[in-house]
Design a protein around this motif. Structure first.
Motif, PDB file in Angstrom:
ATOM      1  N   MET A 132     -11.556   2.083  -3.347  1.00  0.00           N
ATOM      2  CA  MET A 132     -11.005   1.701  -2.039  1.00  0.00           C
ATOM      3  C   MET A 132     -10.209   0.392  -2.135  1.00  0.00           C
ATOM      4  SD  MET A 132     -10.715   2.766   0.962  1.00  0.00           S
ATOM      5  CE  MET A 132     -10.175   2.175   2.550  1.00  0.00           C
ATOM      6  N   CYS A 133     -10.772  -0.597  -2.822  1.00  0.00           N
ATOM      7  CA  CYS A 133     -10.093  -1.901  -2.918  1.00  0.00           C
ATOM      8  C   CYS A 133      -8.732  -1.736  -3.562  1.00  0.00           C
ATOM      9  CB  CYS A 133     -10.951  -2.903  -3.673  1.00  0.00           C
ATOM     10  SG  CYS A 133     -11.435  -2.355  -5.316  1.00  0.00           S
ATOM     11  N   GLN A 134      -8.685  -0.914  -4.615  1.00  0.00           N
ATOM     12  CA  GLN A 134      -7.425  -0.724  -5.335  1.00  0.00           C
ATOM     13  C   GLN A 134      -6.380  -0.054  -4.447  1.00  0.00           C
ATOM     14  OE1 GLN A 134      -7.847   1.227  -9.164  1.00  0.00           O
ATOM     15  NE2 GLN A 134      -5.732   1.941  -9.077  1.00  0.00           N
ATOM     16  N   SER A 135      -6.807   0.989  -3.709  1.00  0.00           N
ATOM     17  CA  SER A 135      -5.807   1.716  -2.937  1.00  0.00           C
ATOM     18  C   SER A 135      -5.413   0.974  -1.657  1.00  0.00           C
ATOM     19  CB  SER A 135      -6.286   3.132  -2.619  1.00  0.00           C
ATOM     20  OG  SER A 135      -7.496   3.085  -1.917  1.00  0.00           O
ATOM     21  N   ILE A 136      -6.226   0.028  -1.207  1.00  0.00           N
ATOM     22  CA  ILE A 136      -5.892  -0.684   0.019  1.00  0.00           C
ATOM     23  C   ILE A 136      -5.234  -2.031  -0.283  1.00  0.00           C
ATOM     24  CG2 ILE A 136      -7.998  -2.055   0.484  1.00  0.00           C
ATOM     25  CD1 ILE A 136      -6.516   0.346   3.029  1.00  0.00           C
ATOM     26  N   CYS A 137      -5.173  -2.411  -1.551  1.00  0.00           N
ATOM     27  CA  CYS A 137      -4.596  -3.715  -1.901  1.00  0.00           C
ATOM     28  C   CYS A 137      -3.075  -3.632  -1.848  1.00  0.00           C
ATOM     29  CB  CYS A 137      -5.024  -4.147  -3.292  1.00  0.00           C
ATOM     30  SG  CYS A 137      -4.213  -5.687  -3.780  1.00  0.00           S
ATOM     31  N   ILE A 181       0.851  -1.194   0.000  1.00  0.00           N
ATOM     32  CA  ILE A 181       0.000   0.000   0.000  1.00  0.00           C
ATOM     33  C   ILE A 181       0.889   1.247   0.000  1.00  0.00           C
ATOM     34  CG2 ILE A 181      -1.877   1.191   1.196  1.00  0.00           C
ATOM     35  CD1 ILE A 181      -2.554  -1.487   2.550  1.00  0.00           C
ATOM     36  N   GLU A 182       1.942   1.154   0.788  1.00  0.00           N
ATOM     37  CA  GLU A 182       2.873   2.273   0.871  1.00  0.00           C
ATOM     38  C   GLU A 182       3.494   2.561  -0.498  1.00  0.00           C
ATOM     39  OE1 GLU A 182       5.053   1.747   4.526  1.00  0.00           O
ATOM     40  OE2 GLU A 182       6.641   2.994   3.685  1.00  0.00           O
ATOM     41  N   LEU A 183       3.891   1.477  -1.180  1.00  0.00           N
ATOM     42  CA  LEU A 183       4.467   1.623  -2.519  1.00  0.00           C
ATOM     43  C   LEU A 183       3.452   2.274  -3.449  1.00  0.00           C
ATOM     44  CD1 LEU A 183       6.466   1.060  -4.835  1.00  0.00           C
ATOM     45  CD2 LEU A 183       5.621  -1.278  -4.921  1.00  0.00           C
ATOM     46  N   GLN A 184       2.202   1.823  -3.345  1.00  0.00           N
ATOM     47  CA  GLN A 184       1.192   2.376  -4.235  1.00  0.00           C
ATOM     48  C   GLN A 184       0.949   3.860  -3.961  1.00  0.00           C
ATOM     49  OE1 GLN A 184      -3.278   1.482  -5.518  1.00  0.00           O
ATOM     50  NE2 GLN A 184      -2.272  -0.247  -4.576  1.00  0.00           N
ATOM     51  N   CYS A 185       0.950   4.228  -2.679  1.00  0.00           N
ATOM     52  CA  CYS A 185       0.764   5.639  -2.329  1.00  0.00           C
ATOM     53  C   CYS A 185       1.915   6.478  -2.876  1.00  0.00           C
ATOM     54  CB  CYS A 185       0.678   5.810  -0.815  1.00  0.00           C
ATOM     55  SG  CYS A 185      -0.787   5.092  -0.106  1.00  0.00           S
ATOM     56  N   TYR A 186       3.130   5.945  -2.766  1.00  0.00           N
ATOM     57  CA  TYR A 186       4.290   6.666  -3.290  1.00  0.00           C
ATOM     58  C   TYR A 186       4.150   6.864  -4.793  1.00  0.00           C
ATOM     59  CZ  TYR A 186       8.976   7.408  -5.110  1.00  0.00           C
ATOM     60  OH  TYR A 186      10.040   7.890  -5.810  1.00  0.00           O
ATOM     61  N   LEU A 187       3.733   5.801  -5.494  1.00  0.00           N
ATOM     62  CA  LEU A 187       3.612   5.883  -6.952  1.00  0.00           C
ATOM     63  C   LEU A 187       2.486   6.834  -7.363  1.00  0.00           C
ATOM     64  CD1 LEU A 187       4.157   2.124  -7.840  1.00  0.00           C
ATOM     65  CD2 LEU A 187       5.816   3.983  -8.003  1.00  0.00           C
ATOM     66  N   GLY A 204      14.457  20.719   1.164  1.00  0.00           N
ATOM     67  CA  GLY A 204      15.040  20.308   2.433  1.00  0.00           C
ATOM     68  C   GLY A 204      14.589  18.925   2.820  1.00  0.00           C
ATOM     69  N   PHE A 205      14.715  18.641   4.097  1.00  0.00           N
ATOM     70  CA  PHE A 205      14.490  17.286   4.589  1.00  0.00           C
ATOM     71  C   PHE A 205      13.017  17.070   4.910  1.00  0.00           C
ATOM     72  CE2 PHE A 205      14.811  13.849   7.753  1.00  0.00           C
ATOM     73  CZ  PHE A 205      15.739  13.016   7.141  1.00  0.00           C
ATOM     74  N   ALA A 206      12.386  16.137   4.222  1.00  0.00           N
ATOM     75  CA  ALA A 206      10.979  15.826   4.478  1.00  0.00           C
ATOM     76  C   ALA A 206      10.904  14.434   5.066  1.00  0.00           C
ATOM     77  CB  ALA A 206      10.187  15.908   3.182  1.00  0.00           C
ATOM     78  N   PHE A 207      10.134  14.302   6.150  1.00  0.00           N
ATOM     79  CA  PHE A 207      10.063  13.014   6.832  1.00  0.00           C
ATOM     80  C   PHE A 207       8.613  12.598   7.032  1.00  0.00           C
ATOM     81  CE2 PHE A 207       9.612  10.734  10.922  1.00  0.00           C
ATOM     82  CZ  PHE A 207      10.246   9.564  10.550  1.00  0.00           C
ATOM     83  N   ILE A 208       8.293  11.409   6.581  1.00  0.00           N
ATOM     84  CA  ILE A 208       6.938  10.880   6.785  1.00  0.00           C
ATOM     85  C   ILE A 208       7.049   9.517   7.459  1.00  0.00           C
ATOM     86  CG2 ILE A 208       4.775  10.200   5.677  1.00  0.00           C
ATOM     87  CD1 ILE A 208       5.589  12.021   3.323  1.00  0.00           C
ATOM     88  N   GLU A 209       6.425   9.400   8.611  1.00  0.00           N
ATOM     89  CA  GLU A 209       6.369   8.102   9.277  1.00  0.00           C
ATOM     90  C   GLU A 209       5.080   7.422   8.856  1.00  0.00           C
ATOM     91  OE1 GLU A 209       6.131   8.288  13.560  1.00  0.00           O
ATOM     92  OE2 GLU A 209       6.111   6.108  13.753  1.00  0.00           O
ATOM     93  N   VAL A 210       5.182   6.178   8.438  1.00  0.00           N
ATOM     94  CA  VAL A 210       3.993   5.441   8.016  1.00  0.00           C
ATOM     95  C   VAL A 210       3.863   4.193   8.879  1.00  0.00           C
ATOM     96  CG1 VAL A 210       2.797   4.380   6.093  1.00  0.00           C
ATOM     97  CG2 VAL A 210       4.419   6.209   5.649  1.00  0.00           C
ATOM     98  N   LEU A 211       2.775   4.110   9.637  1.00  0.00           N
ATOM     99  CA  LEU A 211       2.560   2.924  10.455  1.00  0.00           C
ATOM    100  C   LEU A 211       1.973   1.835   9.569  1.00  0.00           C
ATOM    101  CD1 LEU A 211       1.046   4.572  13.643  1.00  0.00           C
ATOM    102  CD2 LEU A 211       3.430   4.233  13.036  1.00  0.00           C
ATOM    103  N   SER A 212       2.545   0.646   9.682  1.00  0.00           N
ATOM    104  CA  SER A 212       2.162  -0.420   8.765  1.00  0.00           C
ATOM    105  C   SER A 212       2.055  -1.733   9.535  1.00  0.00           C
ATOM    106  CB  SER A 212       3.231  -0.506   7.670  1.00  0.00           C
ATOM    107  OG  SER A 212       3.026  -1.632   6.881  1.00  0.00           O
ATOM    108  N   PRO A 213       1.038  -2.534   9.257  1.00  0.00           N
ATOM    109  CA  PRO A 213       0.896  -3.776  10.010  1.00  0.00           C
ATOM    110  C   PRO A 213       1.948  -4.820   9.636  1.00  0.00           C
ATOM    111  CG  PRO A 213      -0.833  -3.596   8.348  1.00  0.00           C
ATOM    112  CD  PRO A 213      -0.037  -2.334   8.288  1.00  0.00           C
ATOM    113  N   VAL A 246      -0.998   3.074   6.879  1.00  0.00           N
ATOM    114  CA  VAL A 246      -1.382   2.603   5.544  1.00  0.00           C
ATOM    115  C   VAL A 246      -2.905   2.472   5.441  1.00  0.00           C
ATOM    116  CG1 VAL A 246       0.766   1.450   4.947  1.00  0.00           C
ATOM    117  CG2 VAL A 246      -0.973   0.201   6.226  1.00  0.00           C
ATOM    118  N   MET A 247      -3.591   2.637   6.558  1.00  0.00           N
ATOM    119  CA  MET A 247      -5.052   2.637   6.554  1.00  0.00           C
ATOM    120  C   MET A 247      -5.574   3.978   6.050  1.00  0.00           C
ATOM    121  SD  MET A 247      -7.574   0.782   7.086  1.00  0.00           S
ATOM    122  CE  MET A 247      -9.024   1.570   6.427  1.00  0.00           C
ATOM    123  N   HIS A 248      -4.668   4.931   5.821  1.00  0.00           N
ATOM    124  CA  HIS A 248      -5.047   6.252   5.336  1.00  0.00           C
ATOM    125  C   HIS A 248      -4.367   6.518   3.987  1.00  0.00           C
ATOM    126  CE1 HIS A 248      -5.596   6.325   9.696  1.00  0.00           C
ATOM    127  NE2 HIS A 248      -6.488   7.275   9.513  1.00  0.00           N
TER     128      HIS A 248
END
Lengths: 378, 280, 100
Positions: free
Chosen positions: C82-87, B30-36, B196-205, B178-180
């Motif tokens: 939602m499914c796409q972004s949470i997958c 999910i984190e990868l997808q958010c980054y992309l 400059g320096f940007a920092f994002i903490e991502v809580l992930s299960p 990652v729930m957000h």
């Protein structure tokens, strides 16, 4: 001033190493102050911004080593300078440079050890660390200068070797050579052979990041659109990680063979009166200068002794040592440590090899070596 | 309906490498997808983006992104990225790595990169333990929670990552889970423009390790836990937002800091221009 | 599993409808799944607001039961994404279908 203008200079080893690197095209330096190599860092901080290069003092040697690898992958020729304790910290990322085939130059100015040892005085105890320091199999290239002139020339050669063989190359100088002030002669820029980096920019179809069927494949620089993966894990030609032993075999043999197959081109040494010698003294770095005097004195007494000085500590000048082993019955290896390079000399020559141990802190006295030569030949 | 087609992120991922290495329920995908997603919206050409990582589960993210990607040694992603960014300032360098990598073994590098206000975007995936080695505790493991190496409960206080980053002078600091995914994407997108320096903490299960040791049946339960115990509070007092969810404390999320502070690359270029006599 | 409280039908009736409500159509989505990538984490099945997805009884080559669209909910997808972004596995994506 872009490059040190041609001419004669009364300069020290650290000055020569810095200017040599700039001649070779070094445009990025990351380092951490450490005696006795701090002058390199200081001079780089003056010189690199002048020529549009980049200088950064990192938080430690681990970071310095990582930063120069990053810079090299970013498209800059890069280097760092350190001494024993810092060199120990750099070992892991030297391995990273090897597996990712990233060219860079590491200057290790040897001082007394182990641990903090004698920071301000000479030692030669890192010789085996330059060979086996990083874990895993590697085929390192290490240069050991014994003069200010050679510091300059070998620094350029080290950069060329790094670019050609795509791996970190080590210059193992020592405290005395670094702080020694003598004549340095700089030639015209066009008289130096400088290997320019070739990079791949676009990717054709299935073209891999690496090509294990060839010894040399140009690297790609970040941000040019190649979109490759550079990995510290064992990887295949596409750059993708793999757990397969067969992939490890392919990759590792490529990494080792690109150096091993070209040993004849890399290996450099100096010989002094070995043609008819019955005894050969093997010495490198500052020790070789004491040995040279001892050999001269011994020759005055009519003793058939010569000196063999490996300029590349690694790859080991195996062929020549074997030839010398046929004509002389014995080798002496004086070192400022308690027996390191002597093991390799014994191993490769399969001949009686006498170790001479000198404690770190002082340059070996030629008279001690002379006495040993006399004892062997009389 | 399931005809074979390309995923919308086809151009941005190395599709031949899927399915990826991560466990079922792991949030790193999910984190990868958010980054992309953020990368697509950033307007910065794909070729200029570089992903750098250290070692760990999170550090495998770059291997799946179709960019110039660098998987380095444990903890050393930041100095590697520092060197790369200085050598080629045109690059948009993102360091994406785990909490163990960035704050335990690489803590010193984090301190200094943030202090320099180095022009890097750092995304730290925090799963409260060392995932790849089997769930041992680290500096982000919450108090009293269990792990492979704290079988009787963790007695060490945790790092409060946004507070550290802010205190060191980072230009941008945020925390999401990652729930957000939408908020996280927006946050990464904003951070990509930060100088400059940007920092994002991502809580992930981390279902098979941290989750298993602390009574979560599966990834979904852990996700629900994040959803239920997190509150968004952009103006939160950072010293109060350490993570201690097992004692009834809310997990505070938000875009906490976005300030203008001279970045390293700006200052370095000014210096070079000054020395070379007015920018040649 | 933690359940969300459901809105009762009674509550729905007393909601006020905007006067221009009829001019807007509910978007419609088409779900695409890569069954071989699915790792059965159940995020999409749980977080789909219309419960369009379910686990298939079949197994993929890695031994997971991949997600599939429920037969009775084929037309219920509203393309919220939602499914796409949470997958976490890039195994599912939604295309919005143009409504004529």
């Amino acid at each position: 001033m872009n490059f040190l203008p041609p001419g004669k200079y009364f300069a020290d080893g650290n000055f020569a190493l810095t200017e040599g690197a700039i001649h070779a095209g070094c445009r990025f330096f990351a380092g951490y102050p450490i005696t006795p190599s701090s002058e390199v860092l200081e001079r780089m901080s003056i010189r690199l911004p002048e020529i549009g290069g980049h200088f950064i003092e990192m938080e430690d040697e681990i970071a310095s080593m990582a930063a120069i690898l990053g810079a090299s992958n970013g498209g800059s020729k890069s280097m760092t300078a350190t001494s024993g304790p810092g060199f120990s910290l750099m070992q892991e990322n030297i391995g990273l440079g090897v597996i990712t085939e990233t060219p860079t130059v590491v200057l290790d100015e040897m001082r007394g050890g182990p641990s903090t040892g004698i920071p301000t005085r000479v030692g030669q105890g890192d010789v085996m660390q330059t060979r086996w320091g990083s874990h895993g199999d590697l085929a390192p290239i290490t240069y050991a200068p014994n003069s200010v002139q050679e510091s300059f020339d070998l620094e350029i050669e080290a950069f060329n070797a790094a670019e050609t063989y795509r791996q970190p190359v080590i210059v193992a100088s020592d405290q005395v050579v670094g702080h020694l002030t003598e004549i340095l002669e700089v030639k015209n820029m066009e008289d130096y052979h400088i290997v320019q980096r070739e990079t791949r920019k676009t990717r054709n179809g299935n073209e891999g990041v690496y090509d294990y069927s060839r010894d040399f494949t140009p690297m790609f620089a970040a941000g040019t659109g190649f979109r490759g993966n550079v990995d510290s894990l064992t990887h295949d030609e596409r750059g993708y990680p793999s757990n397969e032993s067969s992939v490890e075999k392919e990759m590792l043999e490529h990494l080792l063979n690109k150096v091993r197959k070209n040993e004849d081109k890399i290996v450099k040494y100096e010989e002094f009166l070995v043609e008819d010698s019955k005894l050969v003294v093997v010495a490198y770095g500052i020790t070789s200068r004491s040995v040279k005097r001892a050999v001269k004195e011994a020759r005055k007494e009519g003793l058939k002794v010569g000196m063999f000085r490996p300029i590349t500590l690694w790859p080991f000048p195996e062929k020549r040592i074997r030839q010398l082993a046929e004509q002389s019955k014995e080798f002496i290896v004086p070192e400022i440590n308690y027996g390191q390079y002597s093991h390799s000399v014994r191993e490769y020559s399969q001949t009686e090899t006498k170790e001479m141990h000198f404690p770190p802190g002082a340059v070996p006295d030629y008279r001690v070596i002379l006495k040993e030569i006399e004892r062997c030949l009389k | 309906m399931t005809e074979v087609e390309y995923h919308p992120k086809h151009e941005l991922i190395r599709e031949e490498r899927f399915p990826h290495v991560w466990c079922p329920g792991c949030g790193l995908g999910i984190e990868l997808q958010c980054y992309l997603n953020a990368l697509e919206k950033s307007g910065i050409p794909q070729n200029n983006h570089v992903l750098v990582s250290g070692i760990g589960c999170t550090a495998r993210i770059p291997g799946y992104a179709n960019l110039d990607t660098y998987h380095t040694t444990h903890g050393r992603g930041l100095p590697f990225a520092t060197g790369m960014k200085i050598a080629n300032p045109d690059l948009k360098v993102t360091v994406i790595s785990g909490d163990g990598d960035l704050f335990n073994i690489g803590g010193n590098h984090f301190i200094h990169a943030a202090r320099r206000n180095m022009d890097l975007l750092v995304i730290c995936s925090n799963n409260f333990n060392y995932g790849m080695t089997g769930g041992q505790h680290g500096s982000t493991t919450p108090l009293t929670s269990k792990s492979a190496s704290t079988p009787y409960g963790n007695i060490e206080p945790t790092f409060n990552l946004p507070y550290i980053a802010s205190a060191l002078g980072a230009s941008y600091v945020a925390r999401w889970t990652v729930m957000h995914p939408r908020q996280l994407t927006k946050s990464i997108r904003t951070a990509m423009d930060v100088k400059g320096f940007a920092f994002i903490e991502v809580l992930s299960p981390c279902p098979p390790n941290f989750g298993k040791f602390n009574g979560f049946k599966d990834g979904f339960e852990e996700m629900e836990f994040y959803r239920k115990s997190s509150v968004v509070q952009n103006d939160a007092k950072l010293e109060d937002i350490s993570i201690d969810p097992f004692h009834g404390k809310d997990i505070v999320l938000g875009d906490f800091v976005n300030r203008k502070r001279a970045s390293y690359i700006t200052l370095e270029h000014e210096l070079i221009d000054r020395i070379r006599g007015g920018g040649q | 599993m933690i359940k969300e409280p459901k809105i009762s039908e009674n509550q729905r009736e007393i909601w006020r409808e905007p006067v221009n409500f009829g001019r807007f159509a509910v978007p419609k989505g088409e779900i695409h799944i890569f069954p071989e990538r699915c790792k059965e984490c159940n995020y999409c099945t749980n977080y789909c607001p219309n419960q369009v997805l379910e686990r298939s009884p079949e197994v993929n080559v890695y031994g997971y039961h991949p997600v599939r669209v429920r037969e009775d909910k084929k037309d219920s997808c509203v393309a919220c994404g939602m499914c796409q972004s949470i997958c976490p596995d890039f195994a599912i994506f939604v295309k919005e279908v143009k409504i004529q």
